[in-house]
Design a protein around this motif. Structure first.
Motif, short mmCIF file in Angstrom:
data_model
loop_
_atom_site.label_atom_id
_atom_site.label_comp_id
_atom_site.label_asym_id
_atom_site.label_seq_id
_atom_site.Cartn_x
_atom_site.Cartn_y
_atom_site.Cartn_z
N LYS A 55 0.74 -1.29 -0.03
CA LYS A 55 0.15 0.09 0.04
C LYS A 55 0.87 1.28 0.11
O LYS A 55 0.38 2.17 -0.50
N ALA A 56 2.01 1.34 0.88
CA ALA A 56 2.85 2.43 0.91
C ALA A 56 3.34 2.72 -0.40
O ALA A 56 3.33 3.90 -1.01
N VAL A 57 3.74 1.83 -1.22
CA VAL A 57 4.49 1.72 -2.62
C VAL A 57 3.52 2.26 -3.54
O VAL A 57 3.82 3.32 -4.46
N SER A 111 2.06 11.88 6.93
CA SER A 111 3.50 12.47 6.65
C SER A 111 4.05 12.35 5.37
O SER A 111 4.55 13.23 4.67
N THR A 112 3.74 11.07 4.72
CA THR A 112 3.95 10.87 3.51
C THR A 112 3.33 11.72 2.59
O THR A 112 4.09 12.19 1.68
N GLY A 113 2.08 11.83 2.70
CA GLY A 113 1.07 12.62 1.95
C GLY A 113 1.48 13.92 1.87
O GLY A 113 1.59 14.73 1.05
N PRO A 580 8.95 6.13 3.84
CA PRO A 580 8.74 6.67 2.47
C PRO A 580 9.05 8.22 2.48
O PRO A 580 9.21 8.73 1.28
N VAL A 581 8.70 8.82 3.71
CA VAL A 581 9.17 10.13 3.51
C VAL A 581 10.68 10.64 3.21
O VAL A 581 10.89 11.36 2.45
N ASN A 582 11.72 9.83 3.79
CA ASN A 582 12.88 10.03 3.25
C ASN A 582 13.13 9.53 1.92
O ASN A 582 14.13 10.07 1.36
#
Length: 621
Positions: A55-57, A111-113, A580-582
């Motif tokens: 899901k994150a990818v 935070s990713t969004g 994913p943020v980094n």
């Protein structure tokens, strides 16, 4: 130690060495990790390929498209302008405002969004300040990670530790239980970045060029275009009515170039529109087969004496009350730029007329300059030489399409053009804003999962024309996607073979007798190390139950230990792999693996010290 455990440990160590040394590209290393784990049977093929359906990818891929639309509609530029106004042109104030804004947004939104959506704006801010994006992106990423810890809903680890409390029969954390710890950490991170972090970040790499690059607006003044641009209206009795531009020979009487043609739907410039939704049609760079109509308004380049002759002979009205200004030829769609001829250009020795430049490249050459000559040269009749500078006018996409012709041209000023909103569609900005807000709100209130919301938002933005499907594919950074998908099987393997449990049990066994504070520090250090390579969610899932059991064995309330796990799991500052943020900002900021280490490790140490002090006050044993 079992065979699968040994293989996983070796793969982890080799991967870390390759990541640090960067002898092999990071996405290639991630693919190697995935392949070795599958080929050795440590993970199944399904587990090895699961990263591509993670899901994150998927969310990141969709958010790349959303971020592209935010940029292409000019919404990112609008956000950047408002931040710039608040910053007042100060790089220090800009860094503070950006980190604080991103931090507080991440308290309620993924935070990713937040980082994916603010990334285009941050890049615009860096360009407008003429600073390296590397000076902004890691600070923004760290602020997003710490901002997520501000509230219960800001990041999954906070929810997981609260649920662990509830499941064990304790009172769960409420919405702002994390704020007394997280808010000081966010503010300290801002101070750290101002005093230390930004000095450890990569220095901007200046592009070497033999010519200074100026903005399109400056070119407009330097080339004295206001005195050579005019508007001519085709009168009803003009001999040009009903004829093509090519047939009229309008430029044969004296040097004159038509840049654009404006036509009202009812054929009357400035008249009453026939339909309320009708608008003027502007044809940029009209071709020779364009048929002229009465009341067409031509925007032309020429000298004043030529304009007087042509207007008298062809019955064209000179619109002196509406002079051509900068905003008429420099917009989001069209503009001007300098183009330099390369040493092996196919145009050398030929004239602009001979190569049919206008038809071939859909651009108009407004001026021709040679480095050793002060005055401009005749555009159409001068044989071109190496180093000649052409001032071209036309649509931005045609201007920067010349970049692909590397043998022939050097195109100047792309970043300056982007800074003024070139390539953007500001009319679509309200659509992008509405879609963006809808996505954010549905995720914040748990109406939709981030993956579903981001995919839906990306599709709506494509269907509404905020960006084309081809542009959408171009916006997806495959290196980031492959690196994330490839490293996920390593997380699976670490948990599957029992390495994570082994490490956790060893830590508790080693320091359990030394008291709660020692255990707390041990948990913090272990979780921080693990979260650099595992996702913060996976790390919390593994350590939250262990924290509850350990606290019960020590005879203390588990709140402080679980809070330690939640905070530490979000401090994935030292690698681009744990969150994913980094990963999102890595390619955009042109960071190396070591940049995260040298900036992130000192901040982790500072955060650990502050967290231990605050926990002893907020959640005393």
């Amino acid at each position: 130690m079992s065979g699968p455990m040994l293989v996983t440990l070796i793969v982890l160590i080799v991967a870390i060495i390759l990541f640090i040394t960067e002898k092999v590209r990071l996405d290639v290393v991630a693919m190697m990790v995935m392949a070795v784990l599958m080929l050795t049977g440590v993970v199944t093929v399904e587990e090895g390929l699961a990263g591509f359906s993670n899901k994150a990818v998927i969310s990141i891929a969709a958010l790349f498209i959303v971020g592209g639309a935010v940029f292409q509609t000019g919404l990112a530029g609008m956000i950047a302008v408002r931040i710039m106004r608040a910053a007042g042109g100060s790089a220090v104030r800009l860094l503070v405002i950006l980190m604080v804004a991103v931090g507080f947004m991440s308290a309620f939104i993924s935070s990713t969004g937040v980082v994916a959506l603010m990334l285009p704006a941050a890049l615009s801010l860096a360009r407008s300040q003429r600073m390296s994006s590397a000076k902004l992106l890691i600070p923004m990423a760290y602020a997003a990670l710490l901002g997520g810890t501000l509230t219960l809903i800001g990041t999954p680890p906070n929810l997981l530790v609260s649920e662990a409390l509830r499941s064990a029969g304790y009172a769960p954390f409420d919405l702002f239980s994390f704020t007394p710890l997280a808010l000081p950490l966010l503010l300290i991170s801002v101070v750290y970045m101002l005093l230390v972090g930004r000095r450890l970040l990569p220095e901007p790499k200046l592009e070497s060029t033999s010519l200074p690059v100026v903005t399109p607006g400056e070119l407009f003044a330097i080339y004295e275009l206001p005195g050579r641009l005019f508007r001519l209206r085709v009168q009803d009795d003009s001999p040009l009515v009903g004829r093509t531009i090519g047939d009229t020979g309008i430029g044969s009487r004296c040097p004159l170039t038509i840049l654009s043609l404006t036509r009202s739907p009812n054929g009357a410039y400035g008249g009453v529109r026939l339909l309320p939704w009708s608008s003027r049609e502007t044809i940029n760079h009209p071709m020779s087969d364009t048929v002229l109509q009465a009341n067409d308004v031509l925007q032309v380049q020429s000298e004043a004496h030529c304009i007087a002759q042509v207007s008298a002979d062809l019955k064209l009205a000179v619109m002196a009350n509406e002079p051509v200004v900068e905003g008429d030829i420099i917009t989001n769609d069209v503009g001007i730029a300098e183009v330099v001829l390369r040493p092996r250009s196919a145009l050398l020795g030929k004239t602009i007329a001979e190569v049919r430049f206008s038809r071939l490249y859909r651009l108009t050459v407004l001026s021709l300059h040679r480095p050793d000559r002060k005055e401009s040269l005749p555009v159409k009749s001068t044989p071109l030489e190496f180093g000649d500078v052409l001032l071209v006018q036309g649509e931005w996409k045609d201007i920067f399409a010349l970049k692909a012709l590397r043998r022939d041209f050097i195109v100047m000023g792309e970043s300056e053009a982007l800074a003024i909103g070139a390539f953007t569609q500001p009319k679509k900005a309200p659509i992008a804003l509405i879609v963006l807000l809808a996505m954010v709100l549905t995720v914040a209130f748990n109406i939709f999962d981030l993956a579903a919301a981001s995919i839906g938002a990306a599709l709506i933005l494509i269907l509404t024309g905020c960006l084309t499907i081809d542009d959408a594919y171009k916006e997806i950074d495959l290196r980031t996607i492959c690196m994330m998908a490839g490293i996920i099987p390593l997380s699976t393997a670490l948990a599957k073979v029992g390495l994570v449990d082994l490490i956790a049990e060893a830590v508790v066994g080693a320091v359990g007798a030394s008291g709660p504070m020692a255990v707390q520090i041990a948990f913090f250090v272990t979780v921080v190390i693990m979260t650099q390579f595992l996702s913060n969610t996976a790390t919390t899932v593994l350590f939250a139950p262990l924290a509850v059991v350990t606290a019960q064995q020590l005879g203390v309330q588990p709140h402080a230990l679980l809070m330690t796990v939640a905070i530490a799991s979000s401090l994935a500052f030292a690698t681009p792999l744990g969150t994913p943020v980094n990963t999102l900002v890595m390619n955009a900021g042109r960071y190396r693996f070591r940049d995260y280490v040298q900036v992130g490790v000192p901040l982790i140490v500072v955060c650990m010290i502050v967290t231990m002090i605050l926990l002893s006050i907020v959640f005393p044993y």
